[in-house]
Design a protein around this motif. Sequence first.
Motif, PDB file in Angstrom:
ATOM      1  N   ASP A   1       0.839  -1.204   0.000  1.00 22.58           N
ATOM      2  CA  ASP A   1       0.000   0.000   0.000  1.00 22.58           C
ATOM      3  C   ASP A   1       0.871   1.250   0.000  1.00 22.58           C
ATOM      4  O   ASP A   1       0.569   2.241  -0.675  1.00 22.58           O
ATOM      5  CB  ASP A   1      -0.916  -0.013   1.224  1.00 22.58           C
ATOM      6  CG  ASP A   1      -1.944   1.106   1.189  1.00 22.58           C
ATOM      7  OD1 ASP A   1      -2.474   1.394   0.097  1.00 22.58           O
ATOM      8  OD2 ASP A   1      -2.215   1.698   2.248  1.00 22.58           O
ATOM      9  N   VAL A   2       1.987   1.208   0.753  1.00 18.98           N
ATOM     10  CA  VAL A   2       2.930   2.326   0.754  1.00 18.98           C
ATOM     11  C   VAL A   2       3.499   2.542  -0.642  1.00 18.98           C
ATOM     12  O   VAL A   2       3.565   3.669  -1.147  1.00 18.98           O
ATOM     13  CB  VAL A   2       4.070   2.083   1.769  1.00 18.98           C
ATOM     14  CG1 VAL A   2       5.179   3.113   1.594  1.00 18.98           C
ATOM     15  CG2 VAL A   2       3.537   2.126   3.194  1.00 18.98           C
ATOM     16  N   VAL A   3       3.913   1.442  -1.294  1.00 20.12           N
ATOM     17  CA  VAL A   3       4.483   1.529  -2.639  1.00 20.12           C
ATOM     18  C   VAL A   3       3.470   2.112  -3.627  1.00 20.12           C
ATOM     19  O   VAL A   3       3.803   2.987  -4.439  1.00 20.12           O
ATOM     20  CB  VAL A   3       4.951   0.132  -3.122  1.00 20.12           C
ATOM     21  CG1 VAL A   3       5.347   0.179  -4.590  1.00 20.12           C
ATOM     22  CG2 VAL A   3       6.114  -0.352  -2.279  1.00 20.12           C
ATOM     23  N   ALA A   4       2.219   1.647  -3.543  1.00 19.43           N
ATOM     24  CA  ALA A   4       1.182   2.120  -4.462  1.00 19.43           C
ATOM     25  C   ALA A   4       0.917   3.611  -4.292  1.00 19.43           C
ATOM     26  O   ALA A   4       0.828   4.366  -5.273  1.00 19.43           O
ATOM     27  CB  ALA A   4      -0.107   1.321  -4.242  1.00 19.43           C
ATOM     28  N   ARG A   5       0.821   4.048  -3.049  1.00 22.87           N
ATOM     29  CA  ARG A   5       0.511   5.465  -2.805  1.00 22.87           C
ATOM     30  C   ARG A   5       1.722   6.351  -3.120  1.00 22.87           C
ATOM     31  O   ARG A   5       1.559   7.475  -3.619  1.00 22.87           O
ATOM     32  CB  ARG A   5       0.050   5.655  -1.370  1.00 22.87           C
ATOM     33  CG  ARG A   5      -1.283   4.944  -1.095  1.00 22.87           C
ATOM     34  CD  ARG A   5      -1.866   5.280   0.258  1.00 22.87           C
ATOM     35  NE  ARG A   5      -3.089   4.530   0.500  1.00 22.87           N
ATOM     36  CZ  ARG A   5      -4.289   4.864   0.047  1.00 22.87           C
ATOM     37  NH1 ARG A   5      -4.429   5.946  -0.707  1.00 22.87           N
ATOM     38  NH2 ARG A   5      -5.345   4.138   0.328  1.00 22.87           N
ATOM     39  N   ASP A   6       2.922   5.870  -2.829  1.00 19.89           N
ATOM     40  CA  ASP A   6       4.120   6.629  -3.199  1.00 19.89           C
ATOM     41  C   ASP A   6       4.246   6.735  -4.722  1.00 19.89           C
ATOM     42  O   ASP A   6       4.698   7.766  -5.245  1.00 19.89           O
ATOM     43  CB  ASP A   6       5.371   5.965  -2.622  1.00 19.89           C
ATOM     44  CG  ASP A   6       5.619   6.359  -1.173  1.00 19.89           C
ATOM     45  OD1 ASP A   6       5.034   7.362  -0.730  1.00 19.89           O
ATOM     46  OD2 ASP A   6       6.390   5.667  -0.483  1.00 19.89           O
ATOM     47  N   SER A   7       3.843   5.685  -5.424  1.00 15.76           N
ATOM     48  CA  SER A   7       3.910   5.700  -6.892  1.00 15.76           C
ATOM     49  C   SER A   7       2.945   6.737  -7.462  1.00 15.76           C
ATOM     50  O   SER A   7       3.279   7.465  -8.414  1.00 15.76           O
ATOM     51  CB  SER A   7       3.592   4.316  -7.452  1.00 15.76           C
ATOM     52  OG  SER A   7       4.551   3.361  -7.026  1.00 15.76           O
TER      53      SER A   7
ATOM     54  N   MET B   1       4.451  10.062  -6.906  1.00 14.95           N
ATOM     55  CA  MET B   1       5.572  10.284  -7.829  1.00 14.95           C
ATOM     56  C   MET B   1       5.066  10.666  -9.217  1.00 14.95           C
ATOM     57  O   MET B   1       5.573  11.618  -9.835  1.00 14.95           O
ATOM     58  CB  MET B   1       6.420   9.012  -7.917  1.00 14.95           C
ATOM     59  CG  MET B   1       7.574   9.103  -8.900  1.00 14.95           C
ATOM     60  SD  MET B   1       8.243   7.475  -9.330  1.00 14.95           S
ATOM     61  CE  MET B   1       6.878   6.813 -10.310  1.00 14.95           C
ATOM     62  N   GLN B   2       4.045   9.959  -9.726  1.00 19.49           N
ATOM     63  CA  GLN B   2       3.518  10.249 -11.056  1.00 19.49           C
ATOM     64  C   GLN B   2       2.950  11.660 -11.134  1.00 19.49           C
ATOM     65  O   GLN B   2       3.176  12.386 -12.111  1.00 19.49           O
ATOM     66  CB  GLN B   2       2.432   9.224 -11.409  1.00 19.49           C
ATOM     67  CG  GLN B   2       2.972   7.817 -11.623  1.00 19.49           C
ATOM     68  CD  GLN B   2       1.876   6.770 -11.686  1.00 19.49           C
ATOM     69  OE1 GLN B   2       0.687   7.094 -11.631  1.00 19.49           O
ATOM     70  NE2 GLN B   2       2.265   5.510 -11.808  1.00 19.49           N
ATOM     71  N   ALA B   3       2.222  12.054 -10.085  1.00 19.09           N
ATOM     72  CA  ALA B   3       1.648  13.401 -10.072  1.00 19.09           C
ATOM     73  C   ALA B   3       2.737  14.468 -10.019  1.00 19.09           C
ATOM     74  O   ALA B   3       2.651  15.504 -10.688  1.00 19.09           O
ATOM     75  CB  ALA B   3       0.711  13.552  -8.878  1.00 19.09           C
ATOM     76  N   SER B   4       3.794  14.205  -9.244  1.00 17.87           N
ATOM     77  CA  SER B   4       4.889  15.166  -9.128  1.00 17.87           C
ATOM     78  C   SER B   4       5.657  15.297 -10.441  1.00 17.87           C
ATOM     79  O   SER B   4       6.041  16.391 -10.845  1.00 17.87           O
ATOM     80  CB  SER B   4       5.846  14.747  -8.008  1.00 17.87           C
ATOM     81  OG  SER B   4       5.195  14.764  -6.763  1.00 17.87           O
ATOM     82  N   LEU B   5       5.862  14.155 -11.136  1.00 19.09           N
ATOM     83  CA  LEU B   5       6.556  14.198 -12.421  1.00 19.09           C
ATOM     84  C   LEU B   5       5.754  14.970 -13.469  1.00 19.09           C
ATOM     85  O   LEU B   5       6.310  15.742 -14.259  1.00 19.09           O
ATOM     86  CB  LEU B   5       6.832  12.775 -12.921  1.00 19.09           C
ATOM     87  CG  LEU B   5       7.935  12.004 -12.191  1.00 19.09           C
ATOM     88  CD1 LEU B   5       8.023  10.576 -12.702  1.00 19.09           C
ATOM     89  CD2 LEU B   5       9.278  12.702 -12.368  1.00 19.09           C
ATOM     90  N   THR B   6       4.431  14.771 -13.464  1.00 16.52           N
ATOM     91  CA  THR B   6       3.573  15.504 -14.397  1.00 16.52           C
ATOM     92  C   THR B   6       3.671  17.001 -14.159  1.00 16.52           C
ATOM     93  O   THR B   6       3.800  17.798 -15.100  1.00 16.52           O
ATOM     94  CB  THR B   6       2.111  15.049 -14.239  1.00 16.52           C
ATOM     95  OG1 THR B   6       2.027  13.644 -14.493  1.00 16.52           O
ATOM     96  CG2 THR B   6       1.198  15.798 -15.205  1.00 16.52           C
ATOM     97  N   ARG B   7       3.625  17.383 -12.896  1.00 17.14           N
ATOM     98  CA  ARG B   7       3.744  18.798 -12.568  1.00 17.14           C
ATOM     99  C   ARG B   7       5.110  19.335 -12.997  1.00 17.14           C
ATOM    100  O   ARG B   7       5.225  20.442 -13.530  1.00 17.14           O
ATOM    101  CB  ARG B   7       3.566  19.009 -11.066  1.00 17.14           C
ATOM    102  CG  ARG B   7       3.660  20.465 -10.632  1.00 17.14           C
ATOM    103  CD  ARG B   7       3.453  20.597  -9.137  1.00 17.14           C
ATOM    104  NE  ARG B   7       4.497  19.887  -8.396  1.00 17.14           N
ATOM    105  CZ  ARG B   7       4.426  19.636  -7.093  1.00 17.14           C
ATOM    106  NH1 ARG B   7       3.358  20.009  -6.417  1.00 17.14           N
ATOM    107  NH2 ARG B   7       5.403  19.003  -6.486  1.00 17.14           N
ATOM    108  N   GLY B   8       6.161  18.542 -12.819  1.00 15.19           N
ATOM    109  CA  GLY B   8       7.503  18.971 -13.196  1.00 15.19           C
ATOM    110  C   GLY B   8       7.639  19.187 -14.694  1.00 15.19           C
ATOM    111  O   GLY B   8       8.292  20.143 -15.140  1.00 15.19           O
ATOM    112  N   ILE B   9       7.013  18.322 -15.491  1.00 18.86           N
ATOM    113  CA  ILE B   9       7.093  18.454 -16.954  1.00 18.86           C
ATOM    114  C   ILE B   9       6.403  19.733 -17.415  1.00 18.86           C
ATOM    115  O   ILE B   9       6.924  20.473 -18.258  1.00 18.86           O
ATOM    116  CB  ILE B   9       6.469  17.214 -17.624  1.00 18.86           C
ATOM    117  CG1 ILE B   9       7.341  15.976 -17.358  1.00 18.86           C
ATOM    118  CG2 ILE B   9       6.294  17.444 -19.122  1.00 18.86           C
ATOM    119  CD1 ILE B   9       6.698  14.676 -17.775  1.00 18.86           C
TER     120      ILE B   9
END
Length: 599
Positions: A247-253, A256-264
């Motif tokens: 569950d930790v891995v899923a929520r961290d993922s 991470m995806q949302a943060s990468l989208t914002r970064g792009i």
Amino acid sequence: MATDGEKKKAASTTKRTLHYYWQVTRKHFGLFSLLMVSTFLFVALLSYGNPYVMSLVVDKVSAGPVPSDQVFSVFGPFIFALIAINVCGQAASKLQDYAMYKLQIAASYDLATMSFDALCNQSMSFHSNRFGGTLVSQTAKFMSAYQLLLETITFPFLPVACSIIFTCAILAPRVPVYVAILMALLALYACVSYYMYKRILHLNEQAAGAQNHLSGELSDSVANILAVKTYGREDYERGLFDAANKDVVARDSKRMQASLTRGIVTACIAVTIMAAVSVFIAGGNAWYGITPGTLVMMFTYTYTVTNQFNFINNGLQRFNRAFGDASGMTAALDEPRLVADAPDAFDLEAREGAIDFAGIGFDYVDGGVKTRVFDGFDLHIPAGQRVGLVGASGAGKTTLTKLLLRLSDIQEGGIEIDGQNIADATQRSLRRQIAYVPQESLLFHRSVAENIAYGRPDATMEEIREAARRANALEFIERLPQGFDTVTGERGVKLSGGQRQRIAIARAILADCPILVLDEATSALDSESEKMVQDALEELMRGRTAVVVAHRLSTVAGLDRIVVLEGGRVVEDGPHAELIEAGGVYADLWNRQTGAYLD
């Protein structure tokens, strides 16, 4: 996708977190102000003072060659200015480091104290519904989140604000059109970053919650490792831990995806800004007659402010993580105290020790479901009387003692000690009048002597030894490797059940309170030890009010009075002999335990 309710909850939690952090920061406002001022000077001098002086040097050089013998006379003021700027800038940098460290140390102390006080003053119901390991994890994250926020404000965000101010102040009089375009692009950058930041704030809270749950699962398994091993349930516990870990891995993922989208997205805006500055620098001199020094400043300042804005993306990500990490303890701090002292609470003093339960109404709430335990319950215990509470499991015996100690508060009626309503007294003063020995002994990871003296820390070593002797604990304590200095281990794990219980009884003997509450206090003792401890308790109870909860009826048979509870009501009340003769509930329980038959 997050619901509107989840987003509103995350925003509300963020505001509450900032409220607690500001309470601490306000106490050290001098250090906070010093940190802000030193950061402002550091950015102004090193990031903007140096390029400004260098632009003047470039303009001077571009105006024409300077004879070699006039270099110091022409450029001397600029050299001196650069040296002064760098000396002052470095001094501001070290002042910034000092203020940061001092504020973090002071704030960490205050936040740890705030969290400890909140957890210690919460009701037993609060703690019964939470993992101890989770609360420890939340406290650590709450403290580290403040440090992360402070560092994020100091390094990415305050320099960004300074950069905007200095860029506008220096370049606007020279190239106003360029500054207007630059500020419009930066405003777009900031708005997009903030919008995307708010959209993923709840993801960080969920990720932190999953990590706290993982800590709780680990703590629960380790705390009960003996049960895990003796029942061969390692694989089962591994399964629970693995599910929480996944569950930790899923929520961290997701985070991470949302943060990468914002970064792009923000990176695209940054490229647009640098494209605009490239056009202006290339044609600035031809179109607007901009001097070479000003062109250098334009590029340097734009690059600096754009670079600072790039850090905003990382800063907002750190903000998200910090608020997510702090959310668990923020919720705990916001939790209403189910048992709280009245504003004008007095210090209770038990002069004689008479106890009165009058019209008690109490509901136990678990998972939102109410269970009625007492309804109009009455019981009077005269001063100095030794009373046993017996009955089947769930009859309300232990609950009654917890209400007396105000570990939970009643909803109806009142409890008085010597005519003083305990609801109007401070909890601390109430509990210092009652020596409590529960069924499971409560020992700290400290020395035997410290554990015995816990209720009376000013006791001498001789008094501690005497208490141990009267509790039939002295002999085994003296056989321990370091005697009274032996550390008992977490929850007294290094000692046997009977040894732990005798230390807990020694603690109650040493506390010497006017009221004594024993909740299955002798259940862990063997027959011989129980006889010796019973003799010690007889001496201890003499002249004191004693409430003894017991399933083993031999423990209470010699008391002045026995109260039989059934379904939260008193069904029988009297001395042992009278209750046996009456042939009721108590007699039936006695016969089952002893195998005896009534005449």
